[in-house]
Design a protein around this motif. Sequence first.
Motif, mmCIF file in Angstrom:
data_model
loop_
_atom_site.group_PDB
_atom_site.id
_atom_site.type_symbol
_atom_site.label_atom_id
_atom_site.label_comp_id
_atom_site.label_asym_id
_atom_site.label_seq_id
_atom_site.Cartn_x
_atom_site.Cartn_y
_atom_site.Cartn_z
ATOM 1 N N TYR A 13 0.828 -1.199 0.000
ATOM 2 C CA TYR A 13 0.000 0.000 0.000
ATOM 3 C C TYR A 13 0.863 1.250 0.000
ATOM 4 O O TYR A 13 0.641 2.165 -0.784
ATOM 5 N N GLU A 14 1.869 1.296 0.858
ATOM 6 C CA GLU A 14 2.740 2.465 0.954
ATOM 7 C C GLU A 14 3.520 2.699 -0.327
ATOM 8 O O GLU A 14 3.823 3.832 -0.674
ATOM 9 N N SER A 15 3.883 1.632 -1.026
ATOM 10 C CA SER A 15 4.664 1.785 -2.258
ATOM 11 C C SER A 15 3.766 2.029 -3.472
ATOM 12 O O SER A 15 4.241 2.064 -4.599
ATOM 13 N N ASN A 16 2.470 2.192 -3.236
ATOM 14 C CA ASN A 16 1.490 2.446 -4.290
ATOM 15 C C ASN A 16 1.371 1.293 -5.287
ATOM 16 O O ASN A 16 0.956 1.489 -6.415
ATOM 17 N N GLU A 17 1.737 0.085 -4.861
ATOM 18 C CA GLU A 17 1.531 -1.093 -5.705
ATOM 19 C C GLU A 17 0.046 -1.419 -5.792
ATOM 20 O O GLU A 17 -0.377 -2.150 -6.668
ATOM 21 N N ILE A 18 -0.712 -0.899 -4.864
ATOM 22 C CA ILE A 18 -2.151 -1.156 -4.817
ATOM 23 C C ILE A 18 -2.859 0.167 -4.517
ATOM 24 O O ILE A 18 -2.413 0.940 -3.669
ATOM 25 N N SER A 19 -3.915 0.451 -5.244
ATOM 26 C CA SER A 19 -4.609 1.733 -5.093
ATOM 27 C C SER A 19 -5.618 1.679 -3.946
ATOM 28 O O SER A 19 -5.977 0.602 -3.466
ATOM 29 N N ASP A 20 -6.103 2.856 -3.564
ATOM 30 C CA ASP A 20 -7.145 2.931 -2.535
ATOM 31 C C ASP A 20 -8.369 2.124 -2.958
ATOM 32 O O ASP A 20 -8.952 1.397 -2.164
ATOM 33 N N LYS A 21 -8.762 2.258 -4.226
ATOM 34 C CA LYS A 21 -9.941 1.543 -4.715
ATOM 35 C C LYS A 21 -9.712 0.035 -4.660
ATOM 36 O O LYS A 21 -10.595 -0.724 -4.267
ATOM 37 N N GLN A 22 -8.514 -0.417 -5.026
ATOM 38 C CA GLN A 22 -8.210 -1.842 -4.984
ATOM 39 C C GLN A 22 -8.240 -2.382 -3.561
ATOM 40 O O GLN A 22 -8.693 -3.491 -3.322
ATOM 41 N N VAL A 23 -7.768 -1.581 -2.616
ATOM 42 C CA VAL A 23 -7.770 -2.018 -1.218
ATOM 43 C C VAL A 23 -9.181 -2.384 -0.776
ATOM 44 O O VAL A 23 -9.405 -3.384 -0.115
ATOM 45 N N LEU A 24 -10.149 -1.578 -1.173
ATOM 46 C CA LEU A 24 -11.528 -1.816 -0.749
ATOM 47 C C LEU A 24 -12.196 -2.972 -1.481
ATOM 48 O O LEU A 24 -13.281 -3.398 -1.104
ATOM 49 N N THR A 25 -11.573 -3.504 -2.519
ATOM 50 C CA THR A 25 -12.138 -4.666 -3.200
ATOM 51 C C THR A 25 -11.574 -5.971 -2.655
ATOM 52 O O THR A 25 -12.040 -7.043 -3.018
ATOM 53 N N LEU A 26 -10.594 -5.890 -1.784
ATOM 54 C CA LEU A 26 -10.012 -7.092 -1.190
ATOM 55 C C LEU A 26 -10.961 -7.670 -0.152
ATOM 56 O O LEU A 26 -11.628 -6.921 0.571
ATOM 57 N N PRO A 27 -11.005 -8.997 -0.036
ATOM 58 C CA PRO A 27 -11.911 -9.595 0.946
ATOM 59 C C PRO A 27 -11.495 -9.335 2.393
ATOM 60 O O PRO A 27 -12.332 -9.317 3.275
ATOM 61 N N TRP A 28 -10.223 -9.107 2.647
ATOM 62 C CA TRP A 28 -9.782 -8.917 4.027
ATOM 63 C C TRP A 28 -8.482 -8.131 4.067
ATOM 64 O O TRP A 28 -7.608 -8.326 3.238
ATOM 65 N N CYS A 29 -8.376 -7.246 5.021
ATOM 66 C CA CYS A 29 -7.148 -6.504 5.268
ATOM 67 C C CYS A 29 -6.885 -6.557 6.768
ATOM 68 O O CYS A 29 -7.685 -6.053 7.553
ATOM 69 N N PRO A 30 -5.789 -7.174 7.194
ATOM 70 C CA PRO A 30 -5.526 -7.286 8.629
ATOM 71 C C PRO A 30 -5.334 -5.935 9.308
ATOM 72 O O PRO A 30 -5.645 -5.779 10.485
ATOM 73 N N TYR A 31 -4.866 -4.940 8.572
ATOM 74 C CA TYR A 31 -4.697 -3.603 9.148
ATOM 75 C C TYR A 31 -6.066 -3.002 9.454
ATOM 76 O O TYR A 31 -6.284 -2.419 10.515
#
Length: 125
Positions: A13-31
């Motif tokens: 996430y910090e390296s911008n390998e994944i966008s904000d929109k992509q983060v919200l499409t993931l089934p789970w984020c431990p953070y």
Amino acid sequence: MNNLPQSVTGEAYESNEISDKQVLTLPWCPYFGAAADLLSRRWALAILRALMAKPLRFNEISSNIPRITDRILSQRLRELEGAGLVAKPHARGECYRLTNRAEELWPVFVAINRWAISVDAAAWR
């Protein structure tokens, strides 16, 4: 088929390998899970919301949040301090205040407040 991981890492996430929109499409984020666990504890958001306005003494926080007990307020303040969101007063007469980390939540609180007003959330009580 999407090429997104099933979870997100802070590094991705910090390296911008994944966008904000992509983060919200993931089934789970431990953070997100850890943050939700802390912030969903009873009165945690109300305490942070009270401190968004200004630093407050313990009794001022208590009087600003109806029905919170001193025991729960003490416990939540310790938890929020442990998470680095609230700074504890070091001397008598000083106030609890938000840390820079907690102040980053300002836009989230504004969005929640606007949404709550728009749906008349006060009527849910």
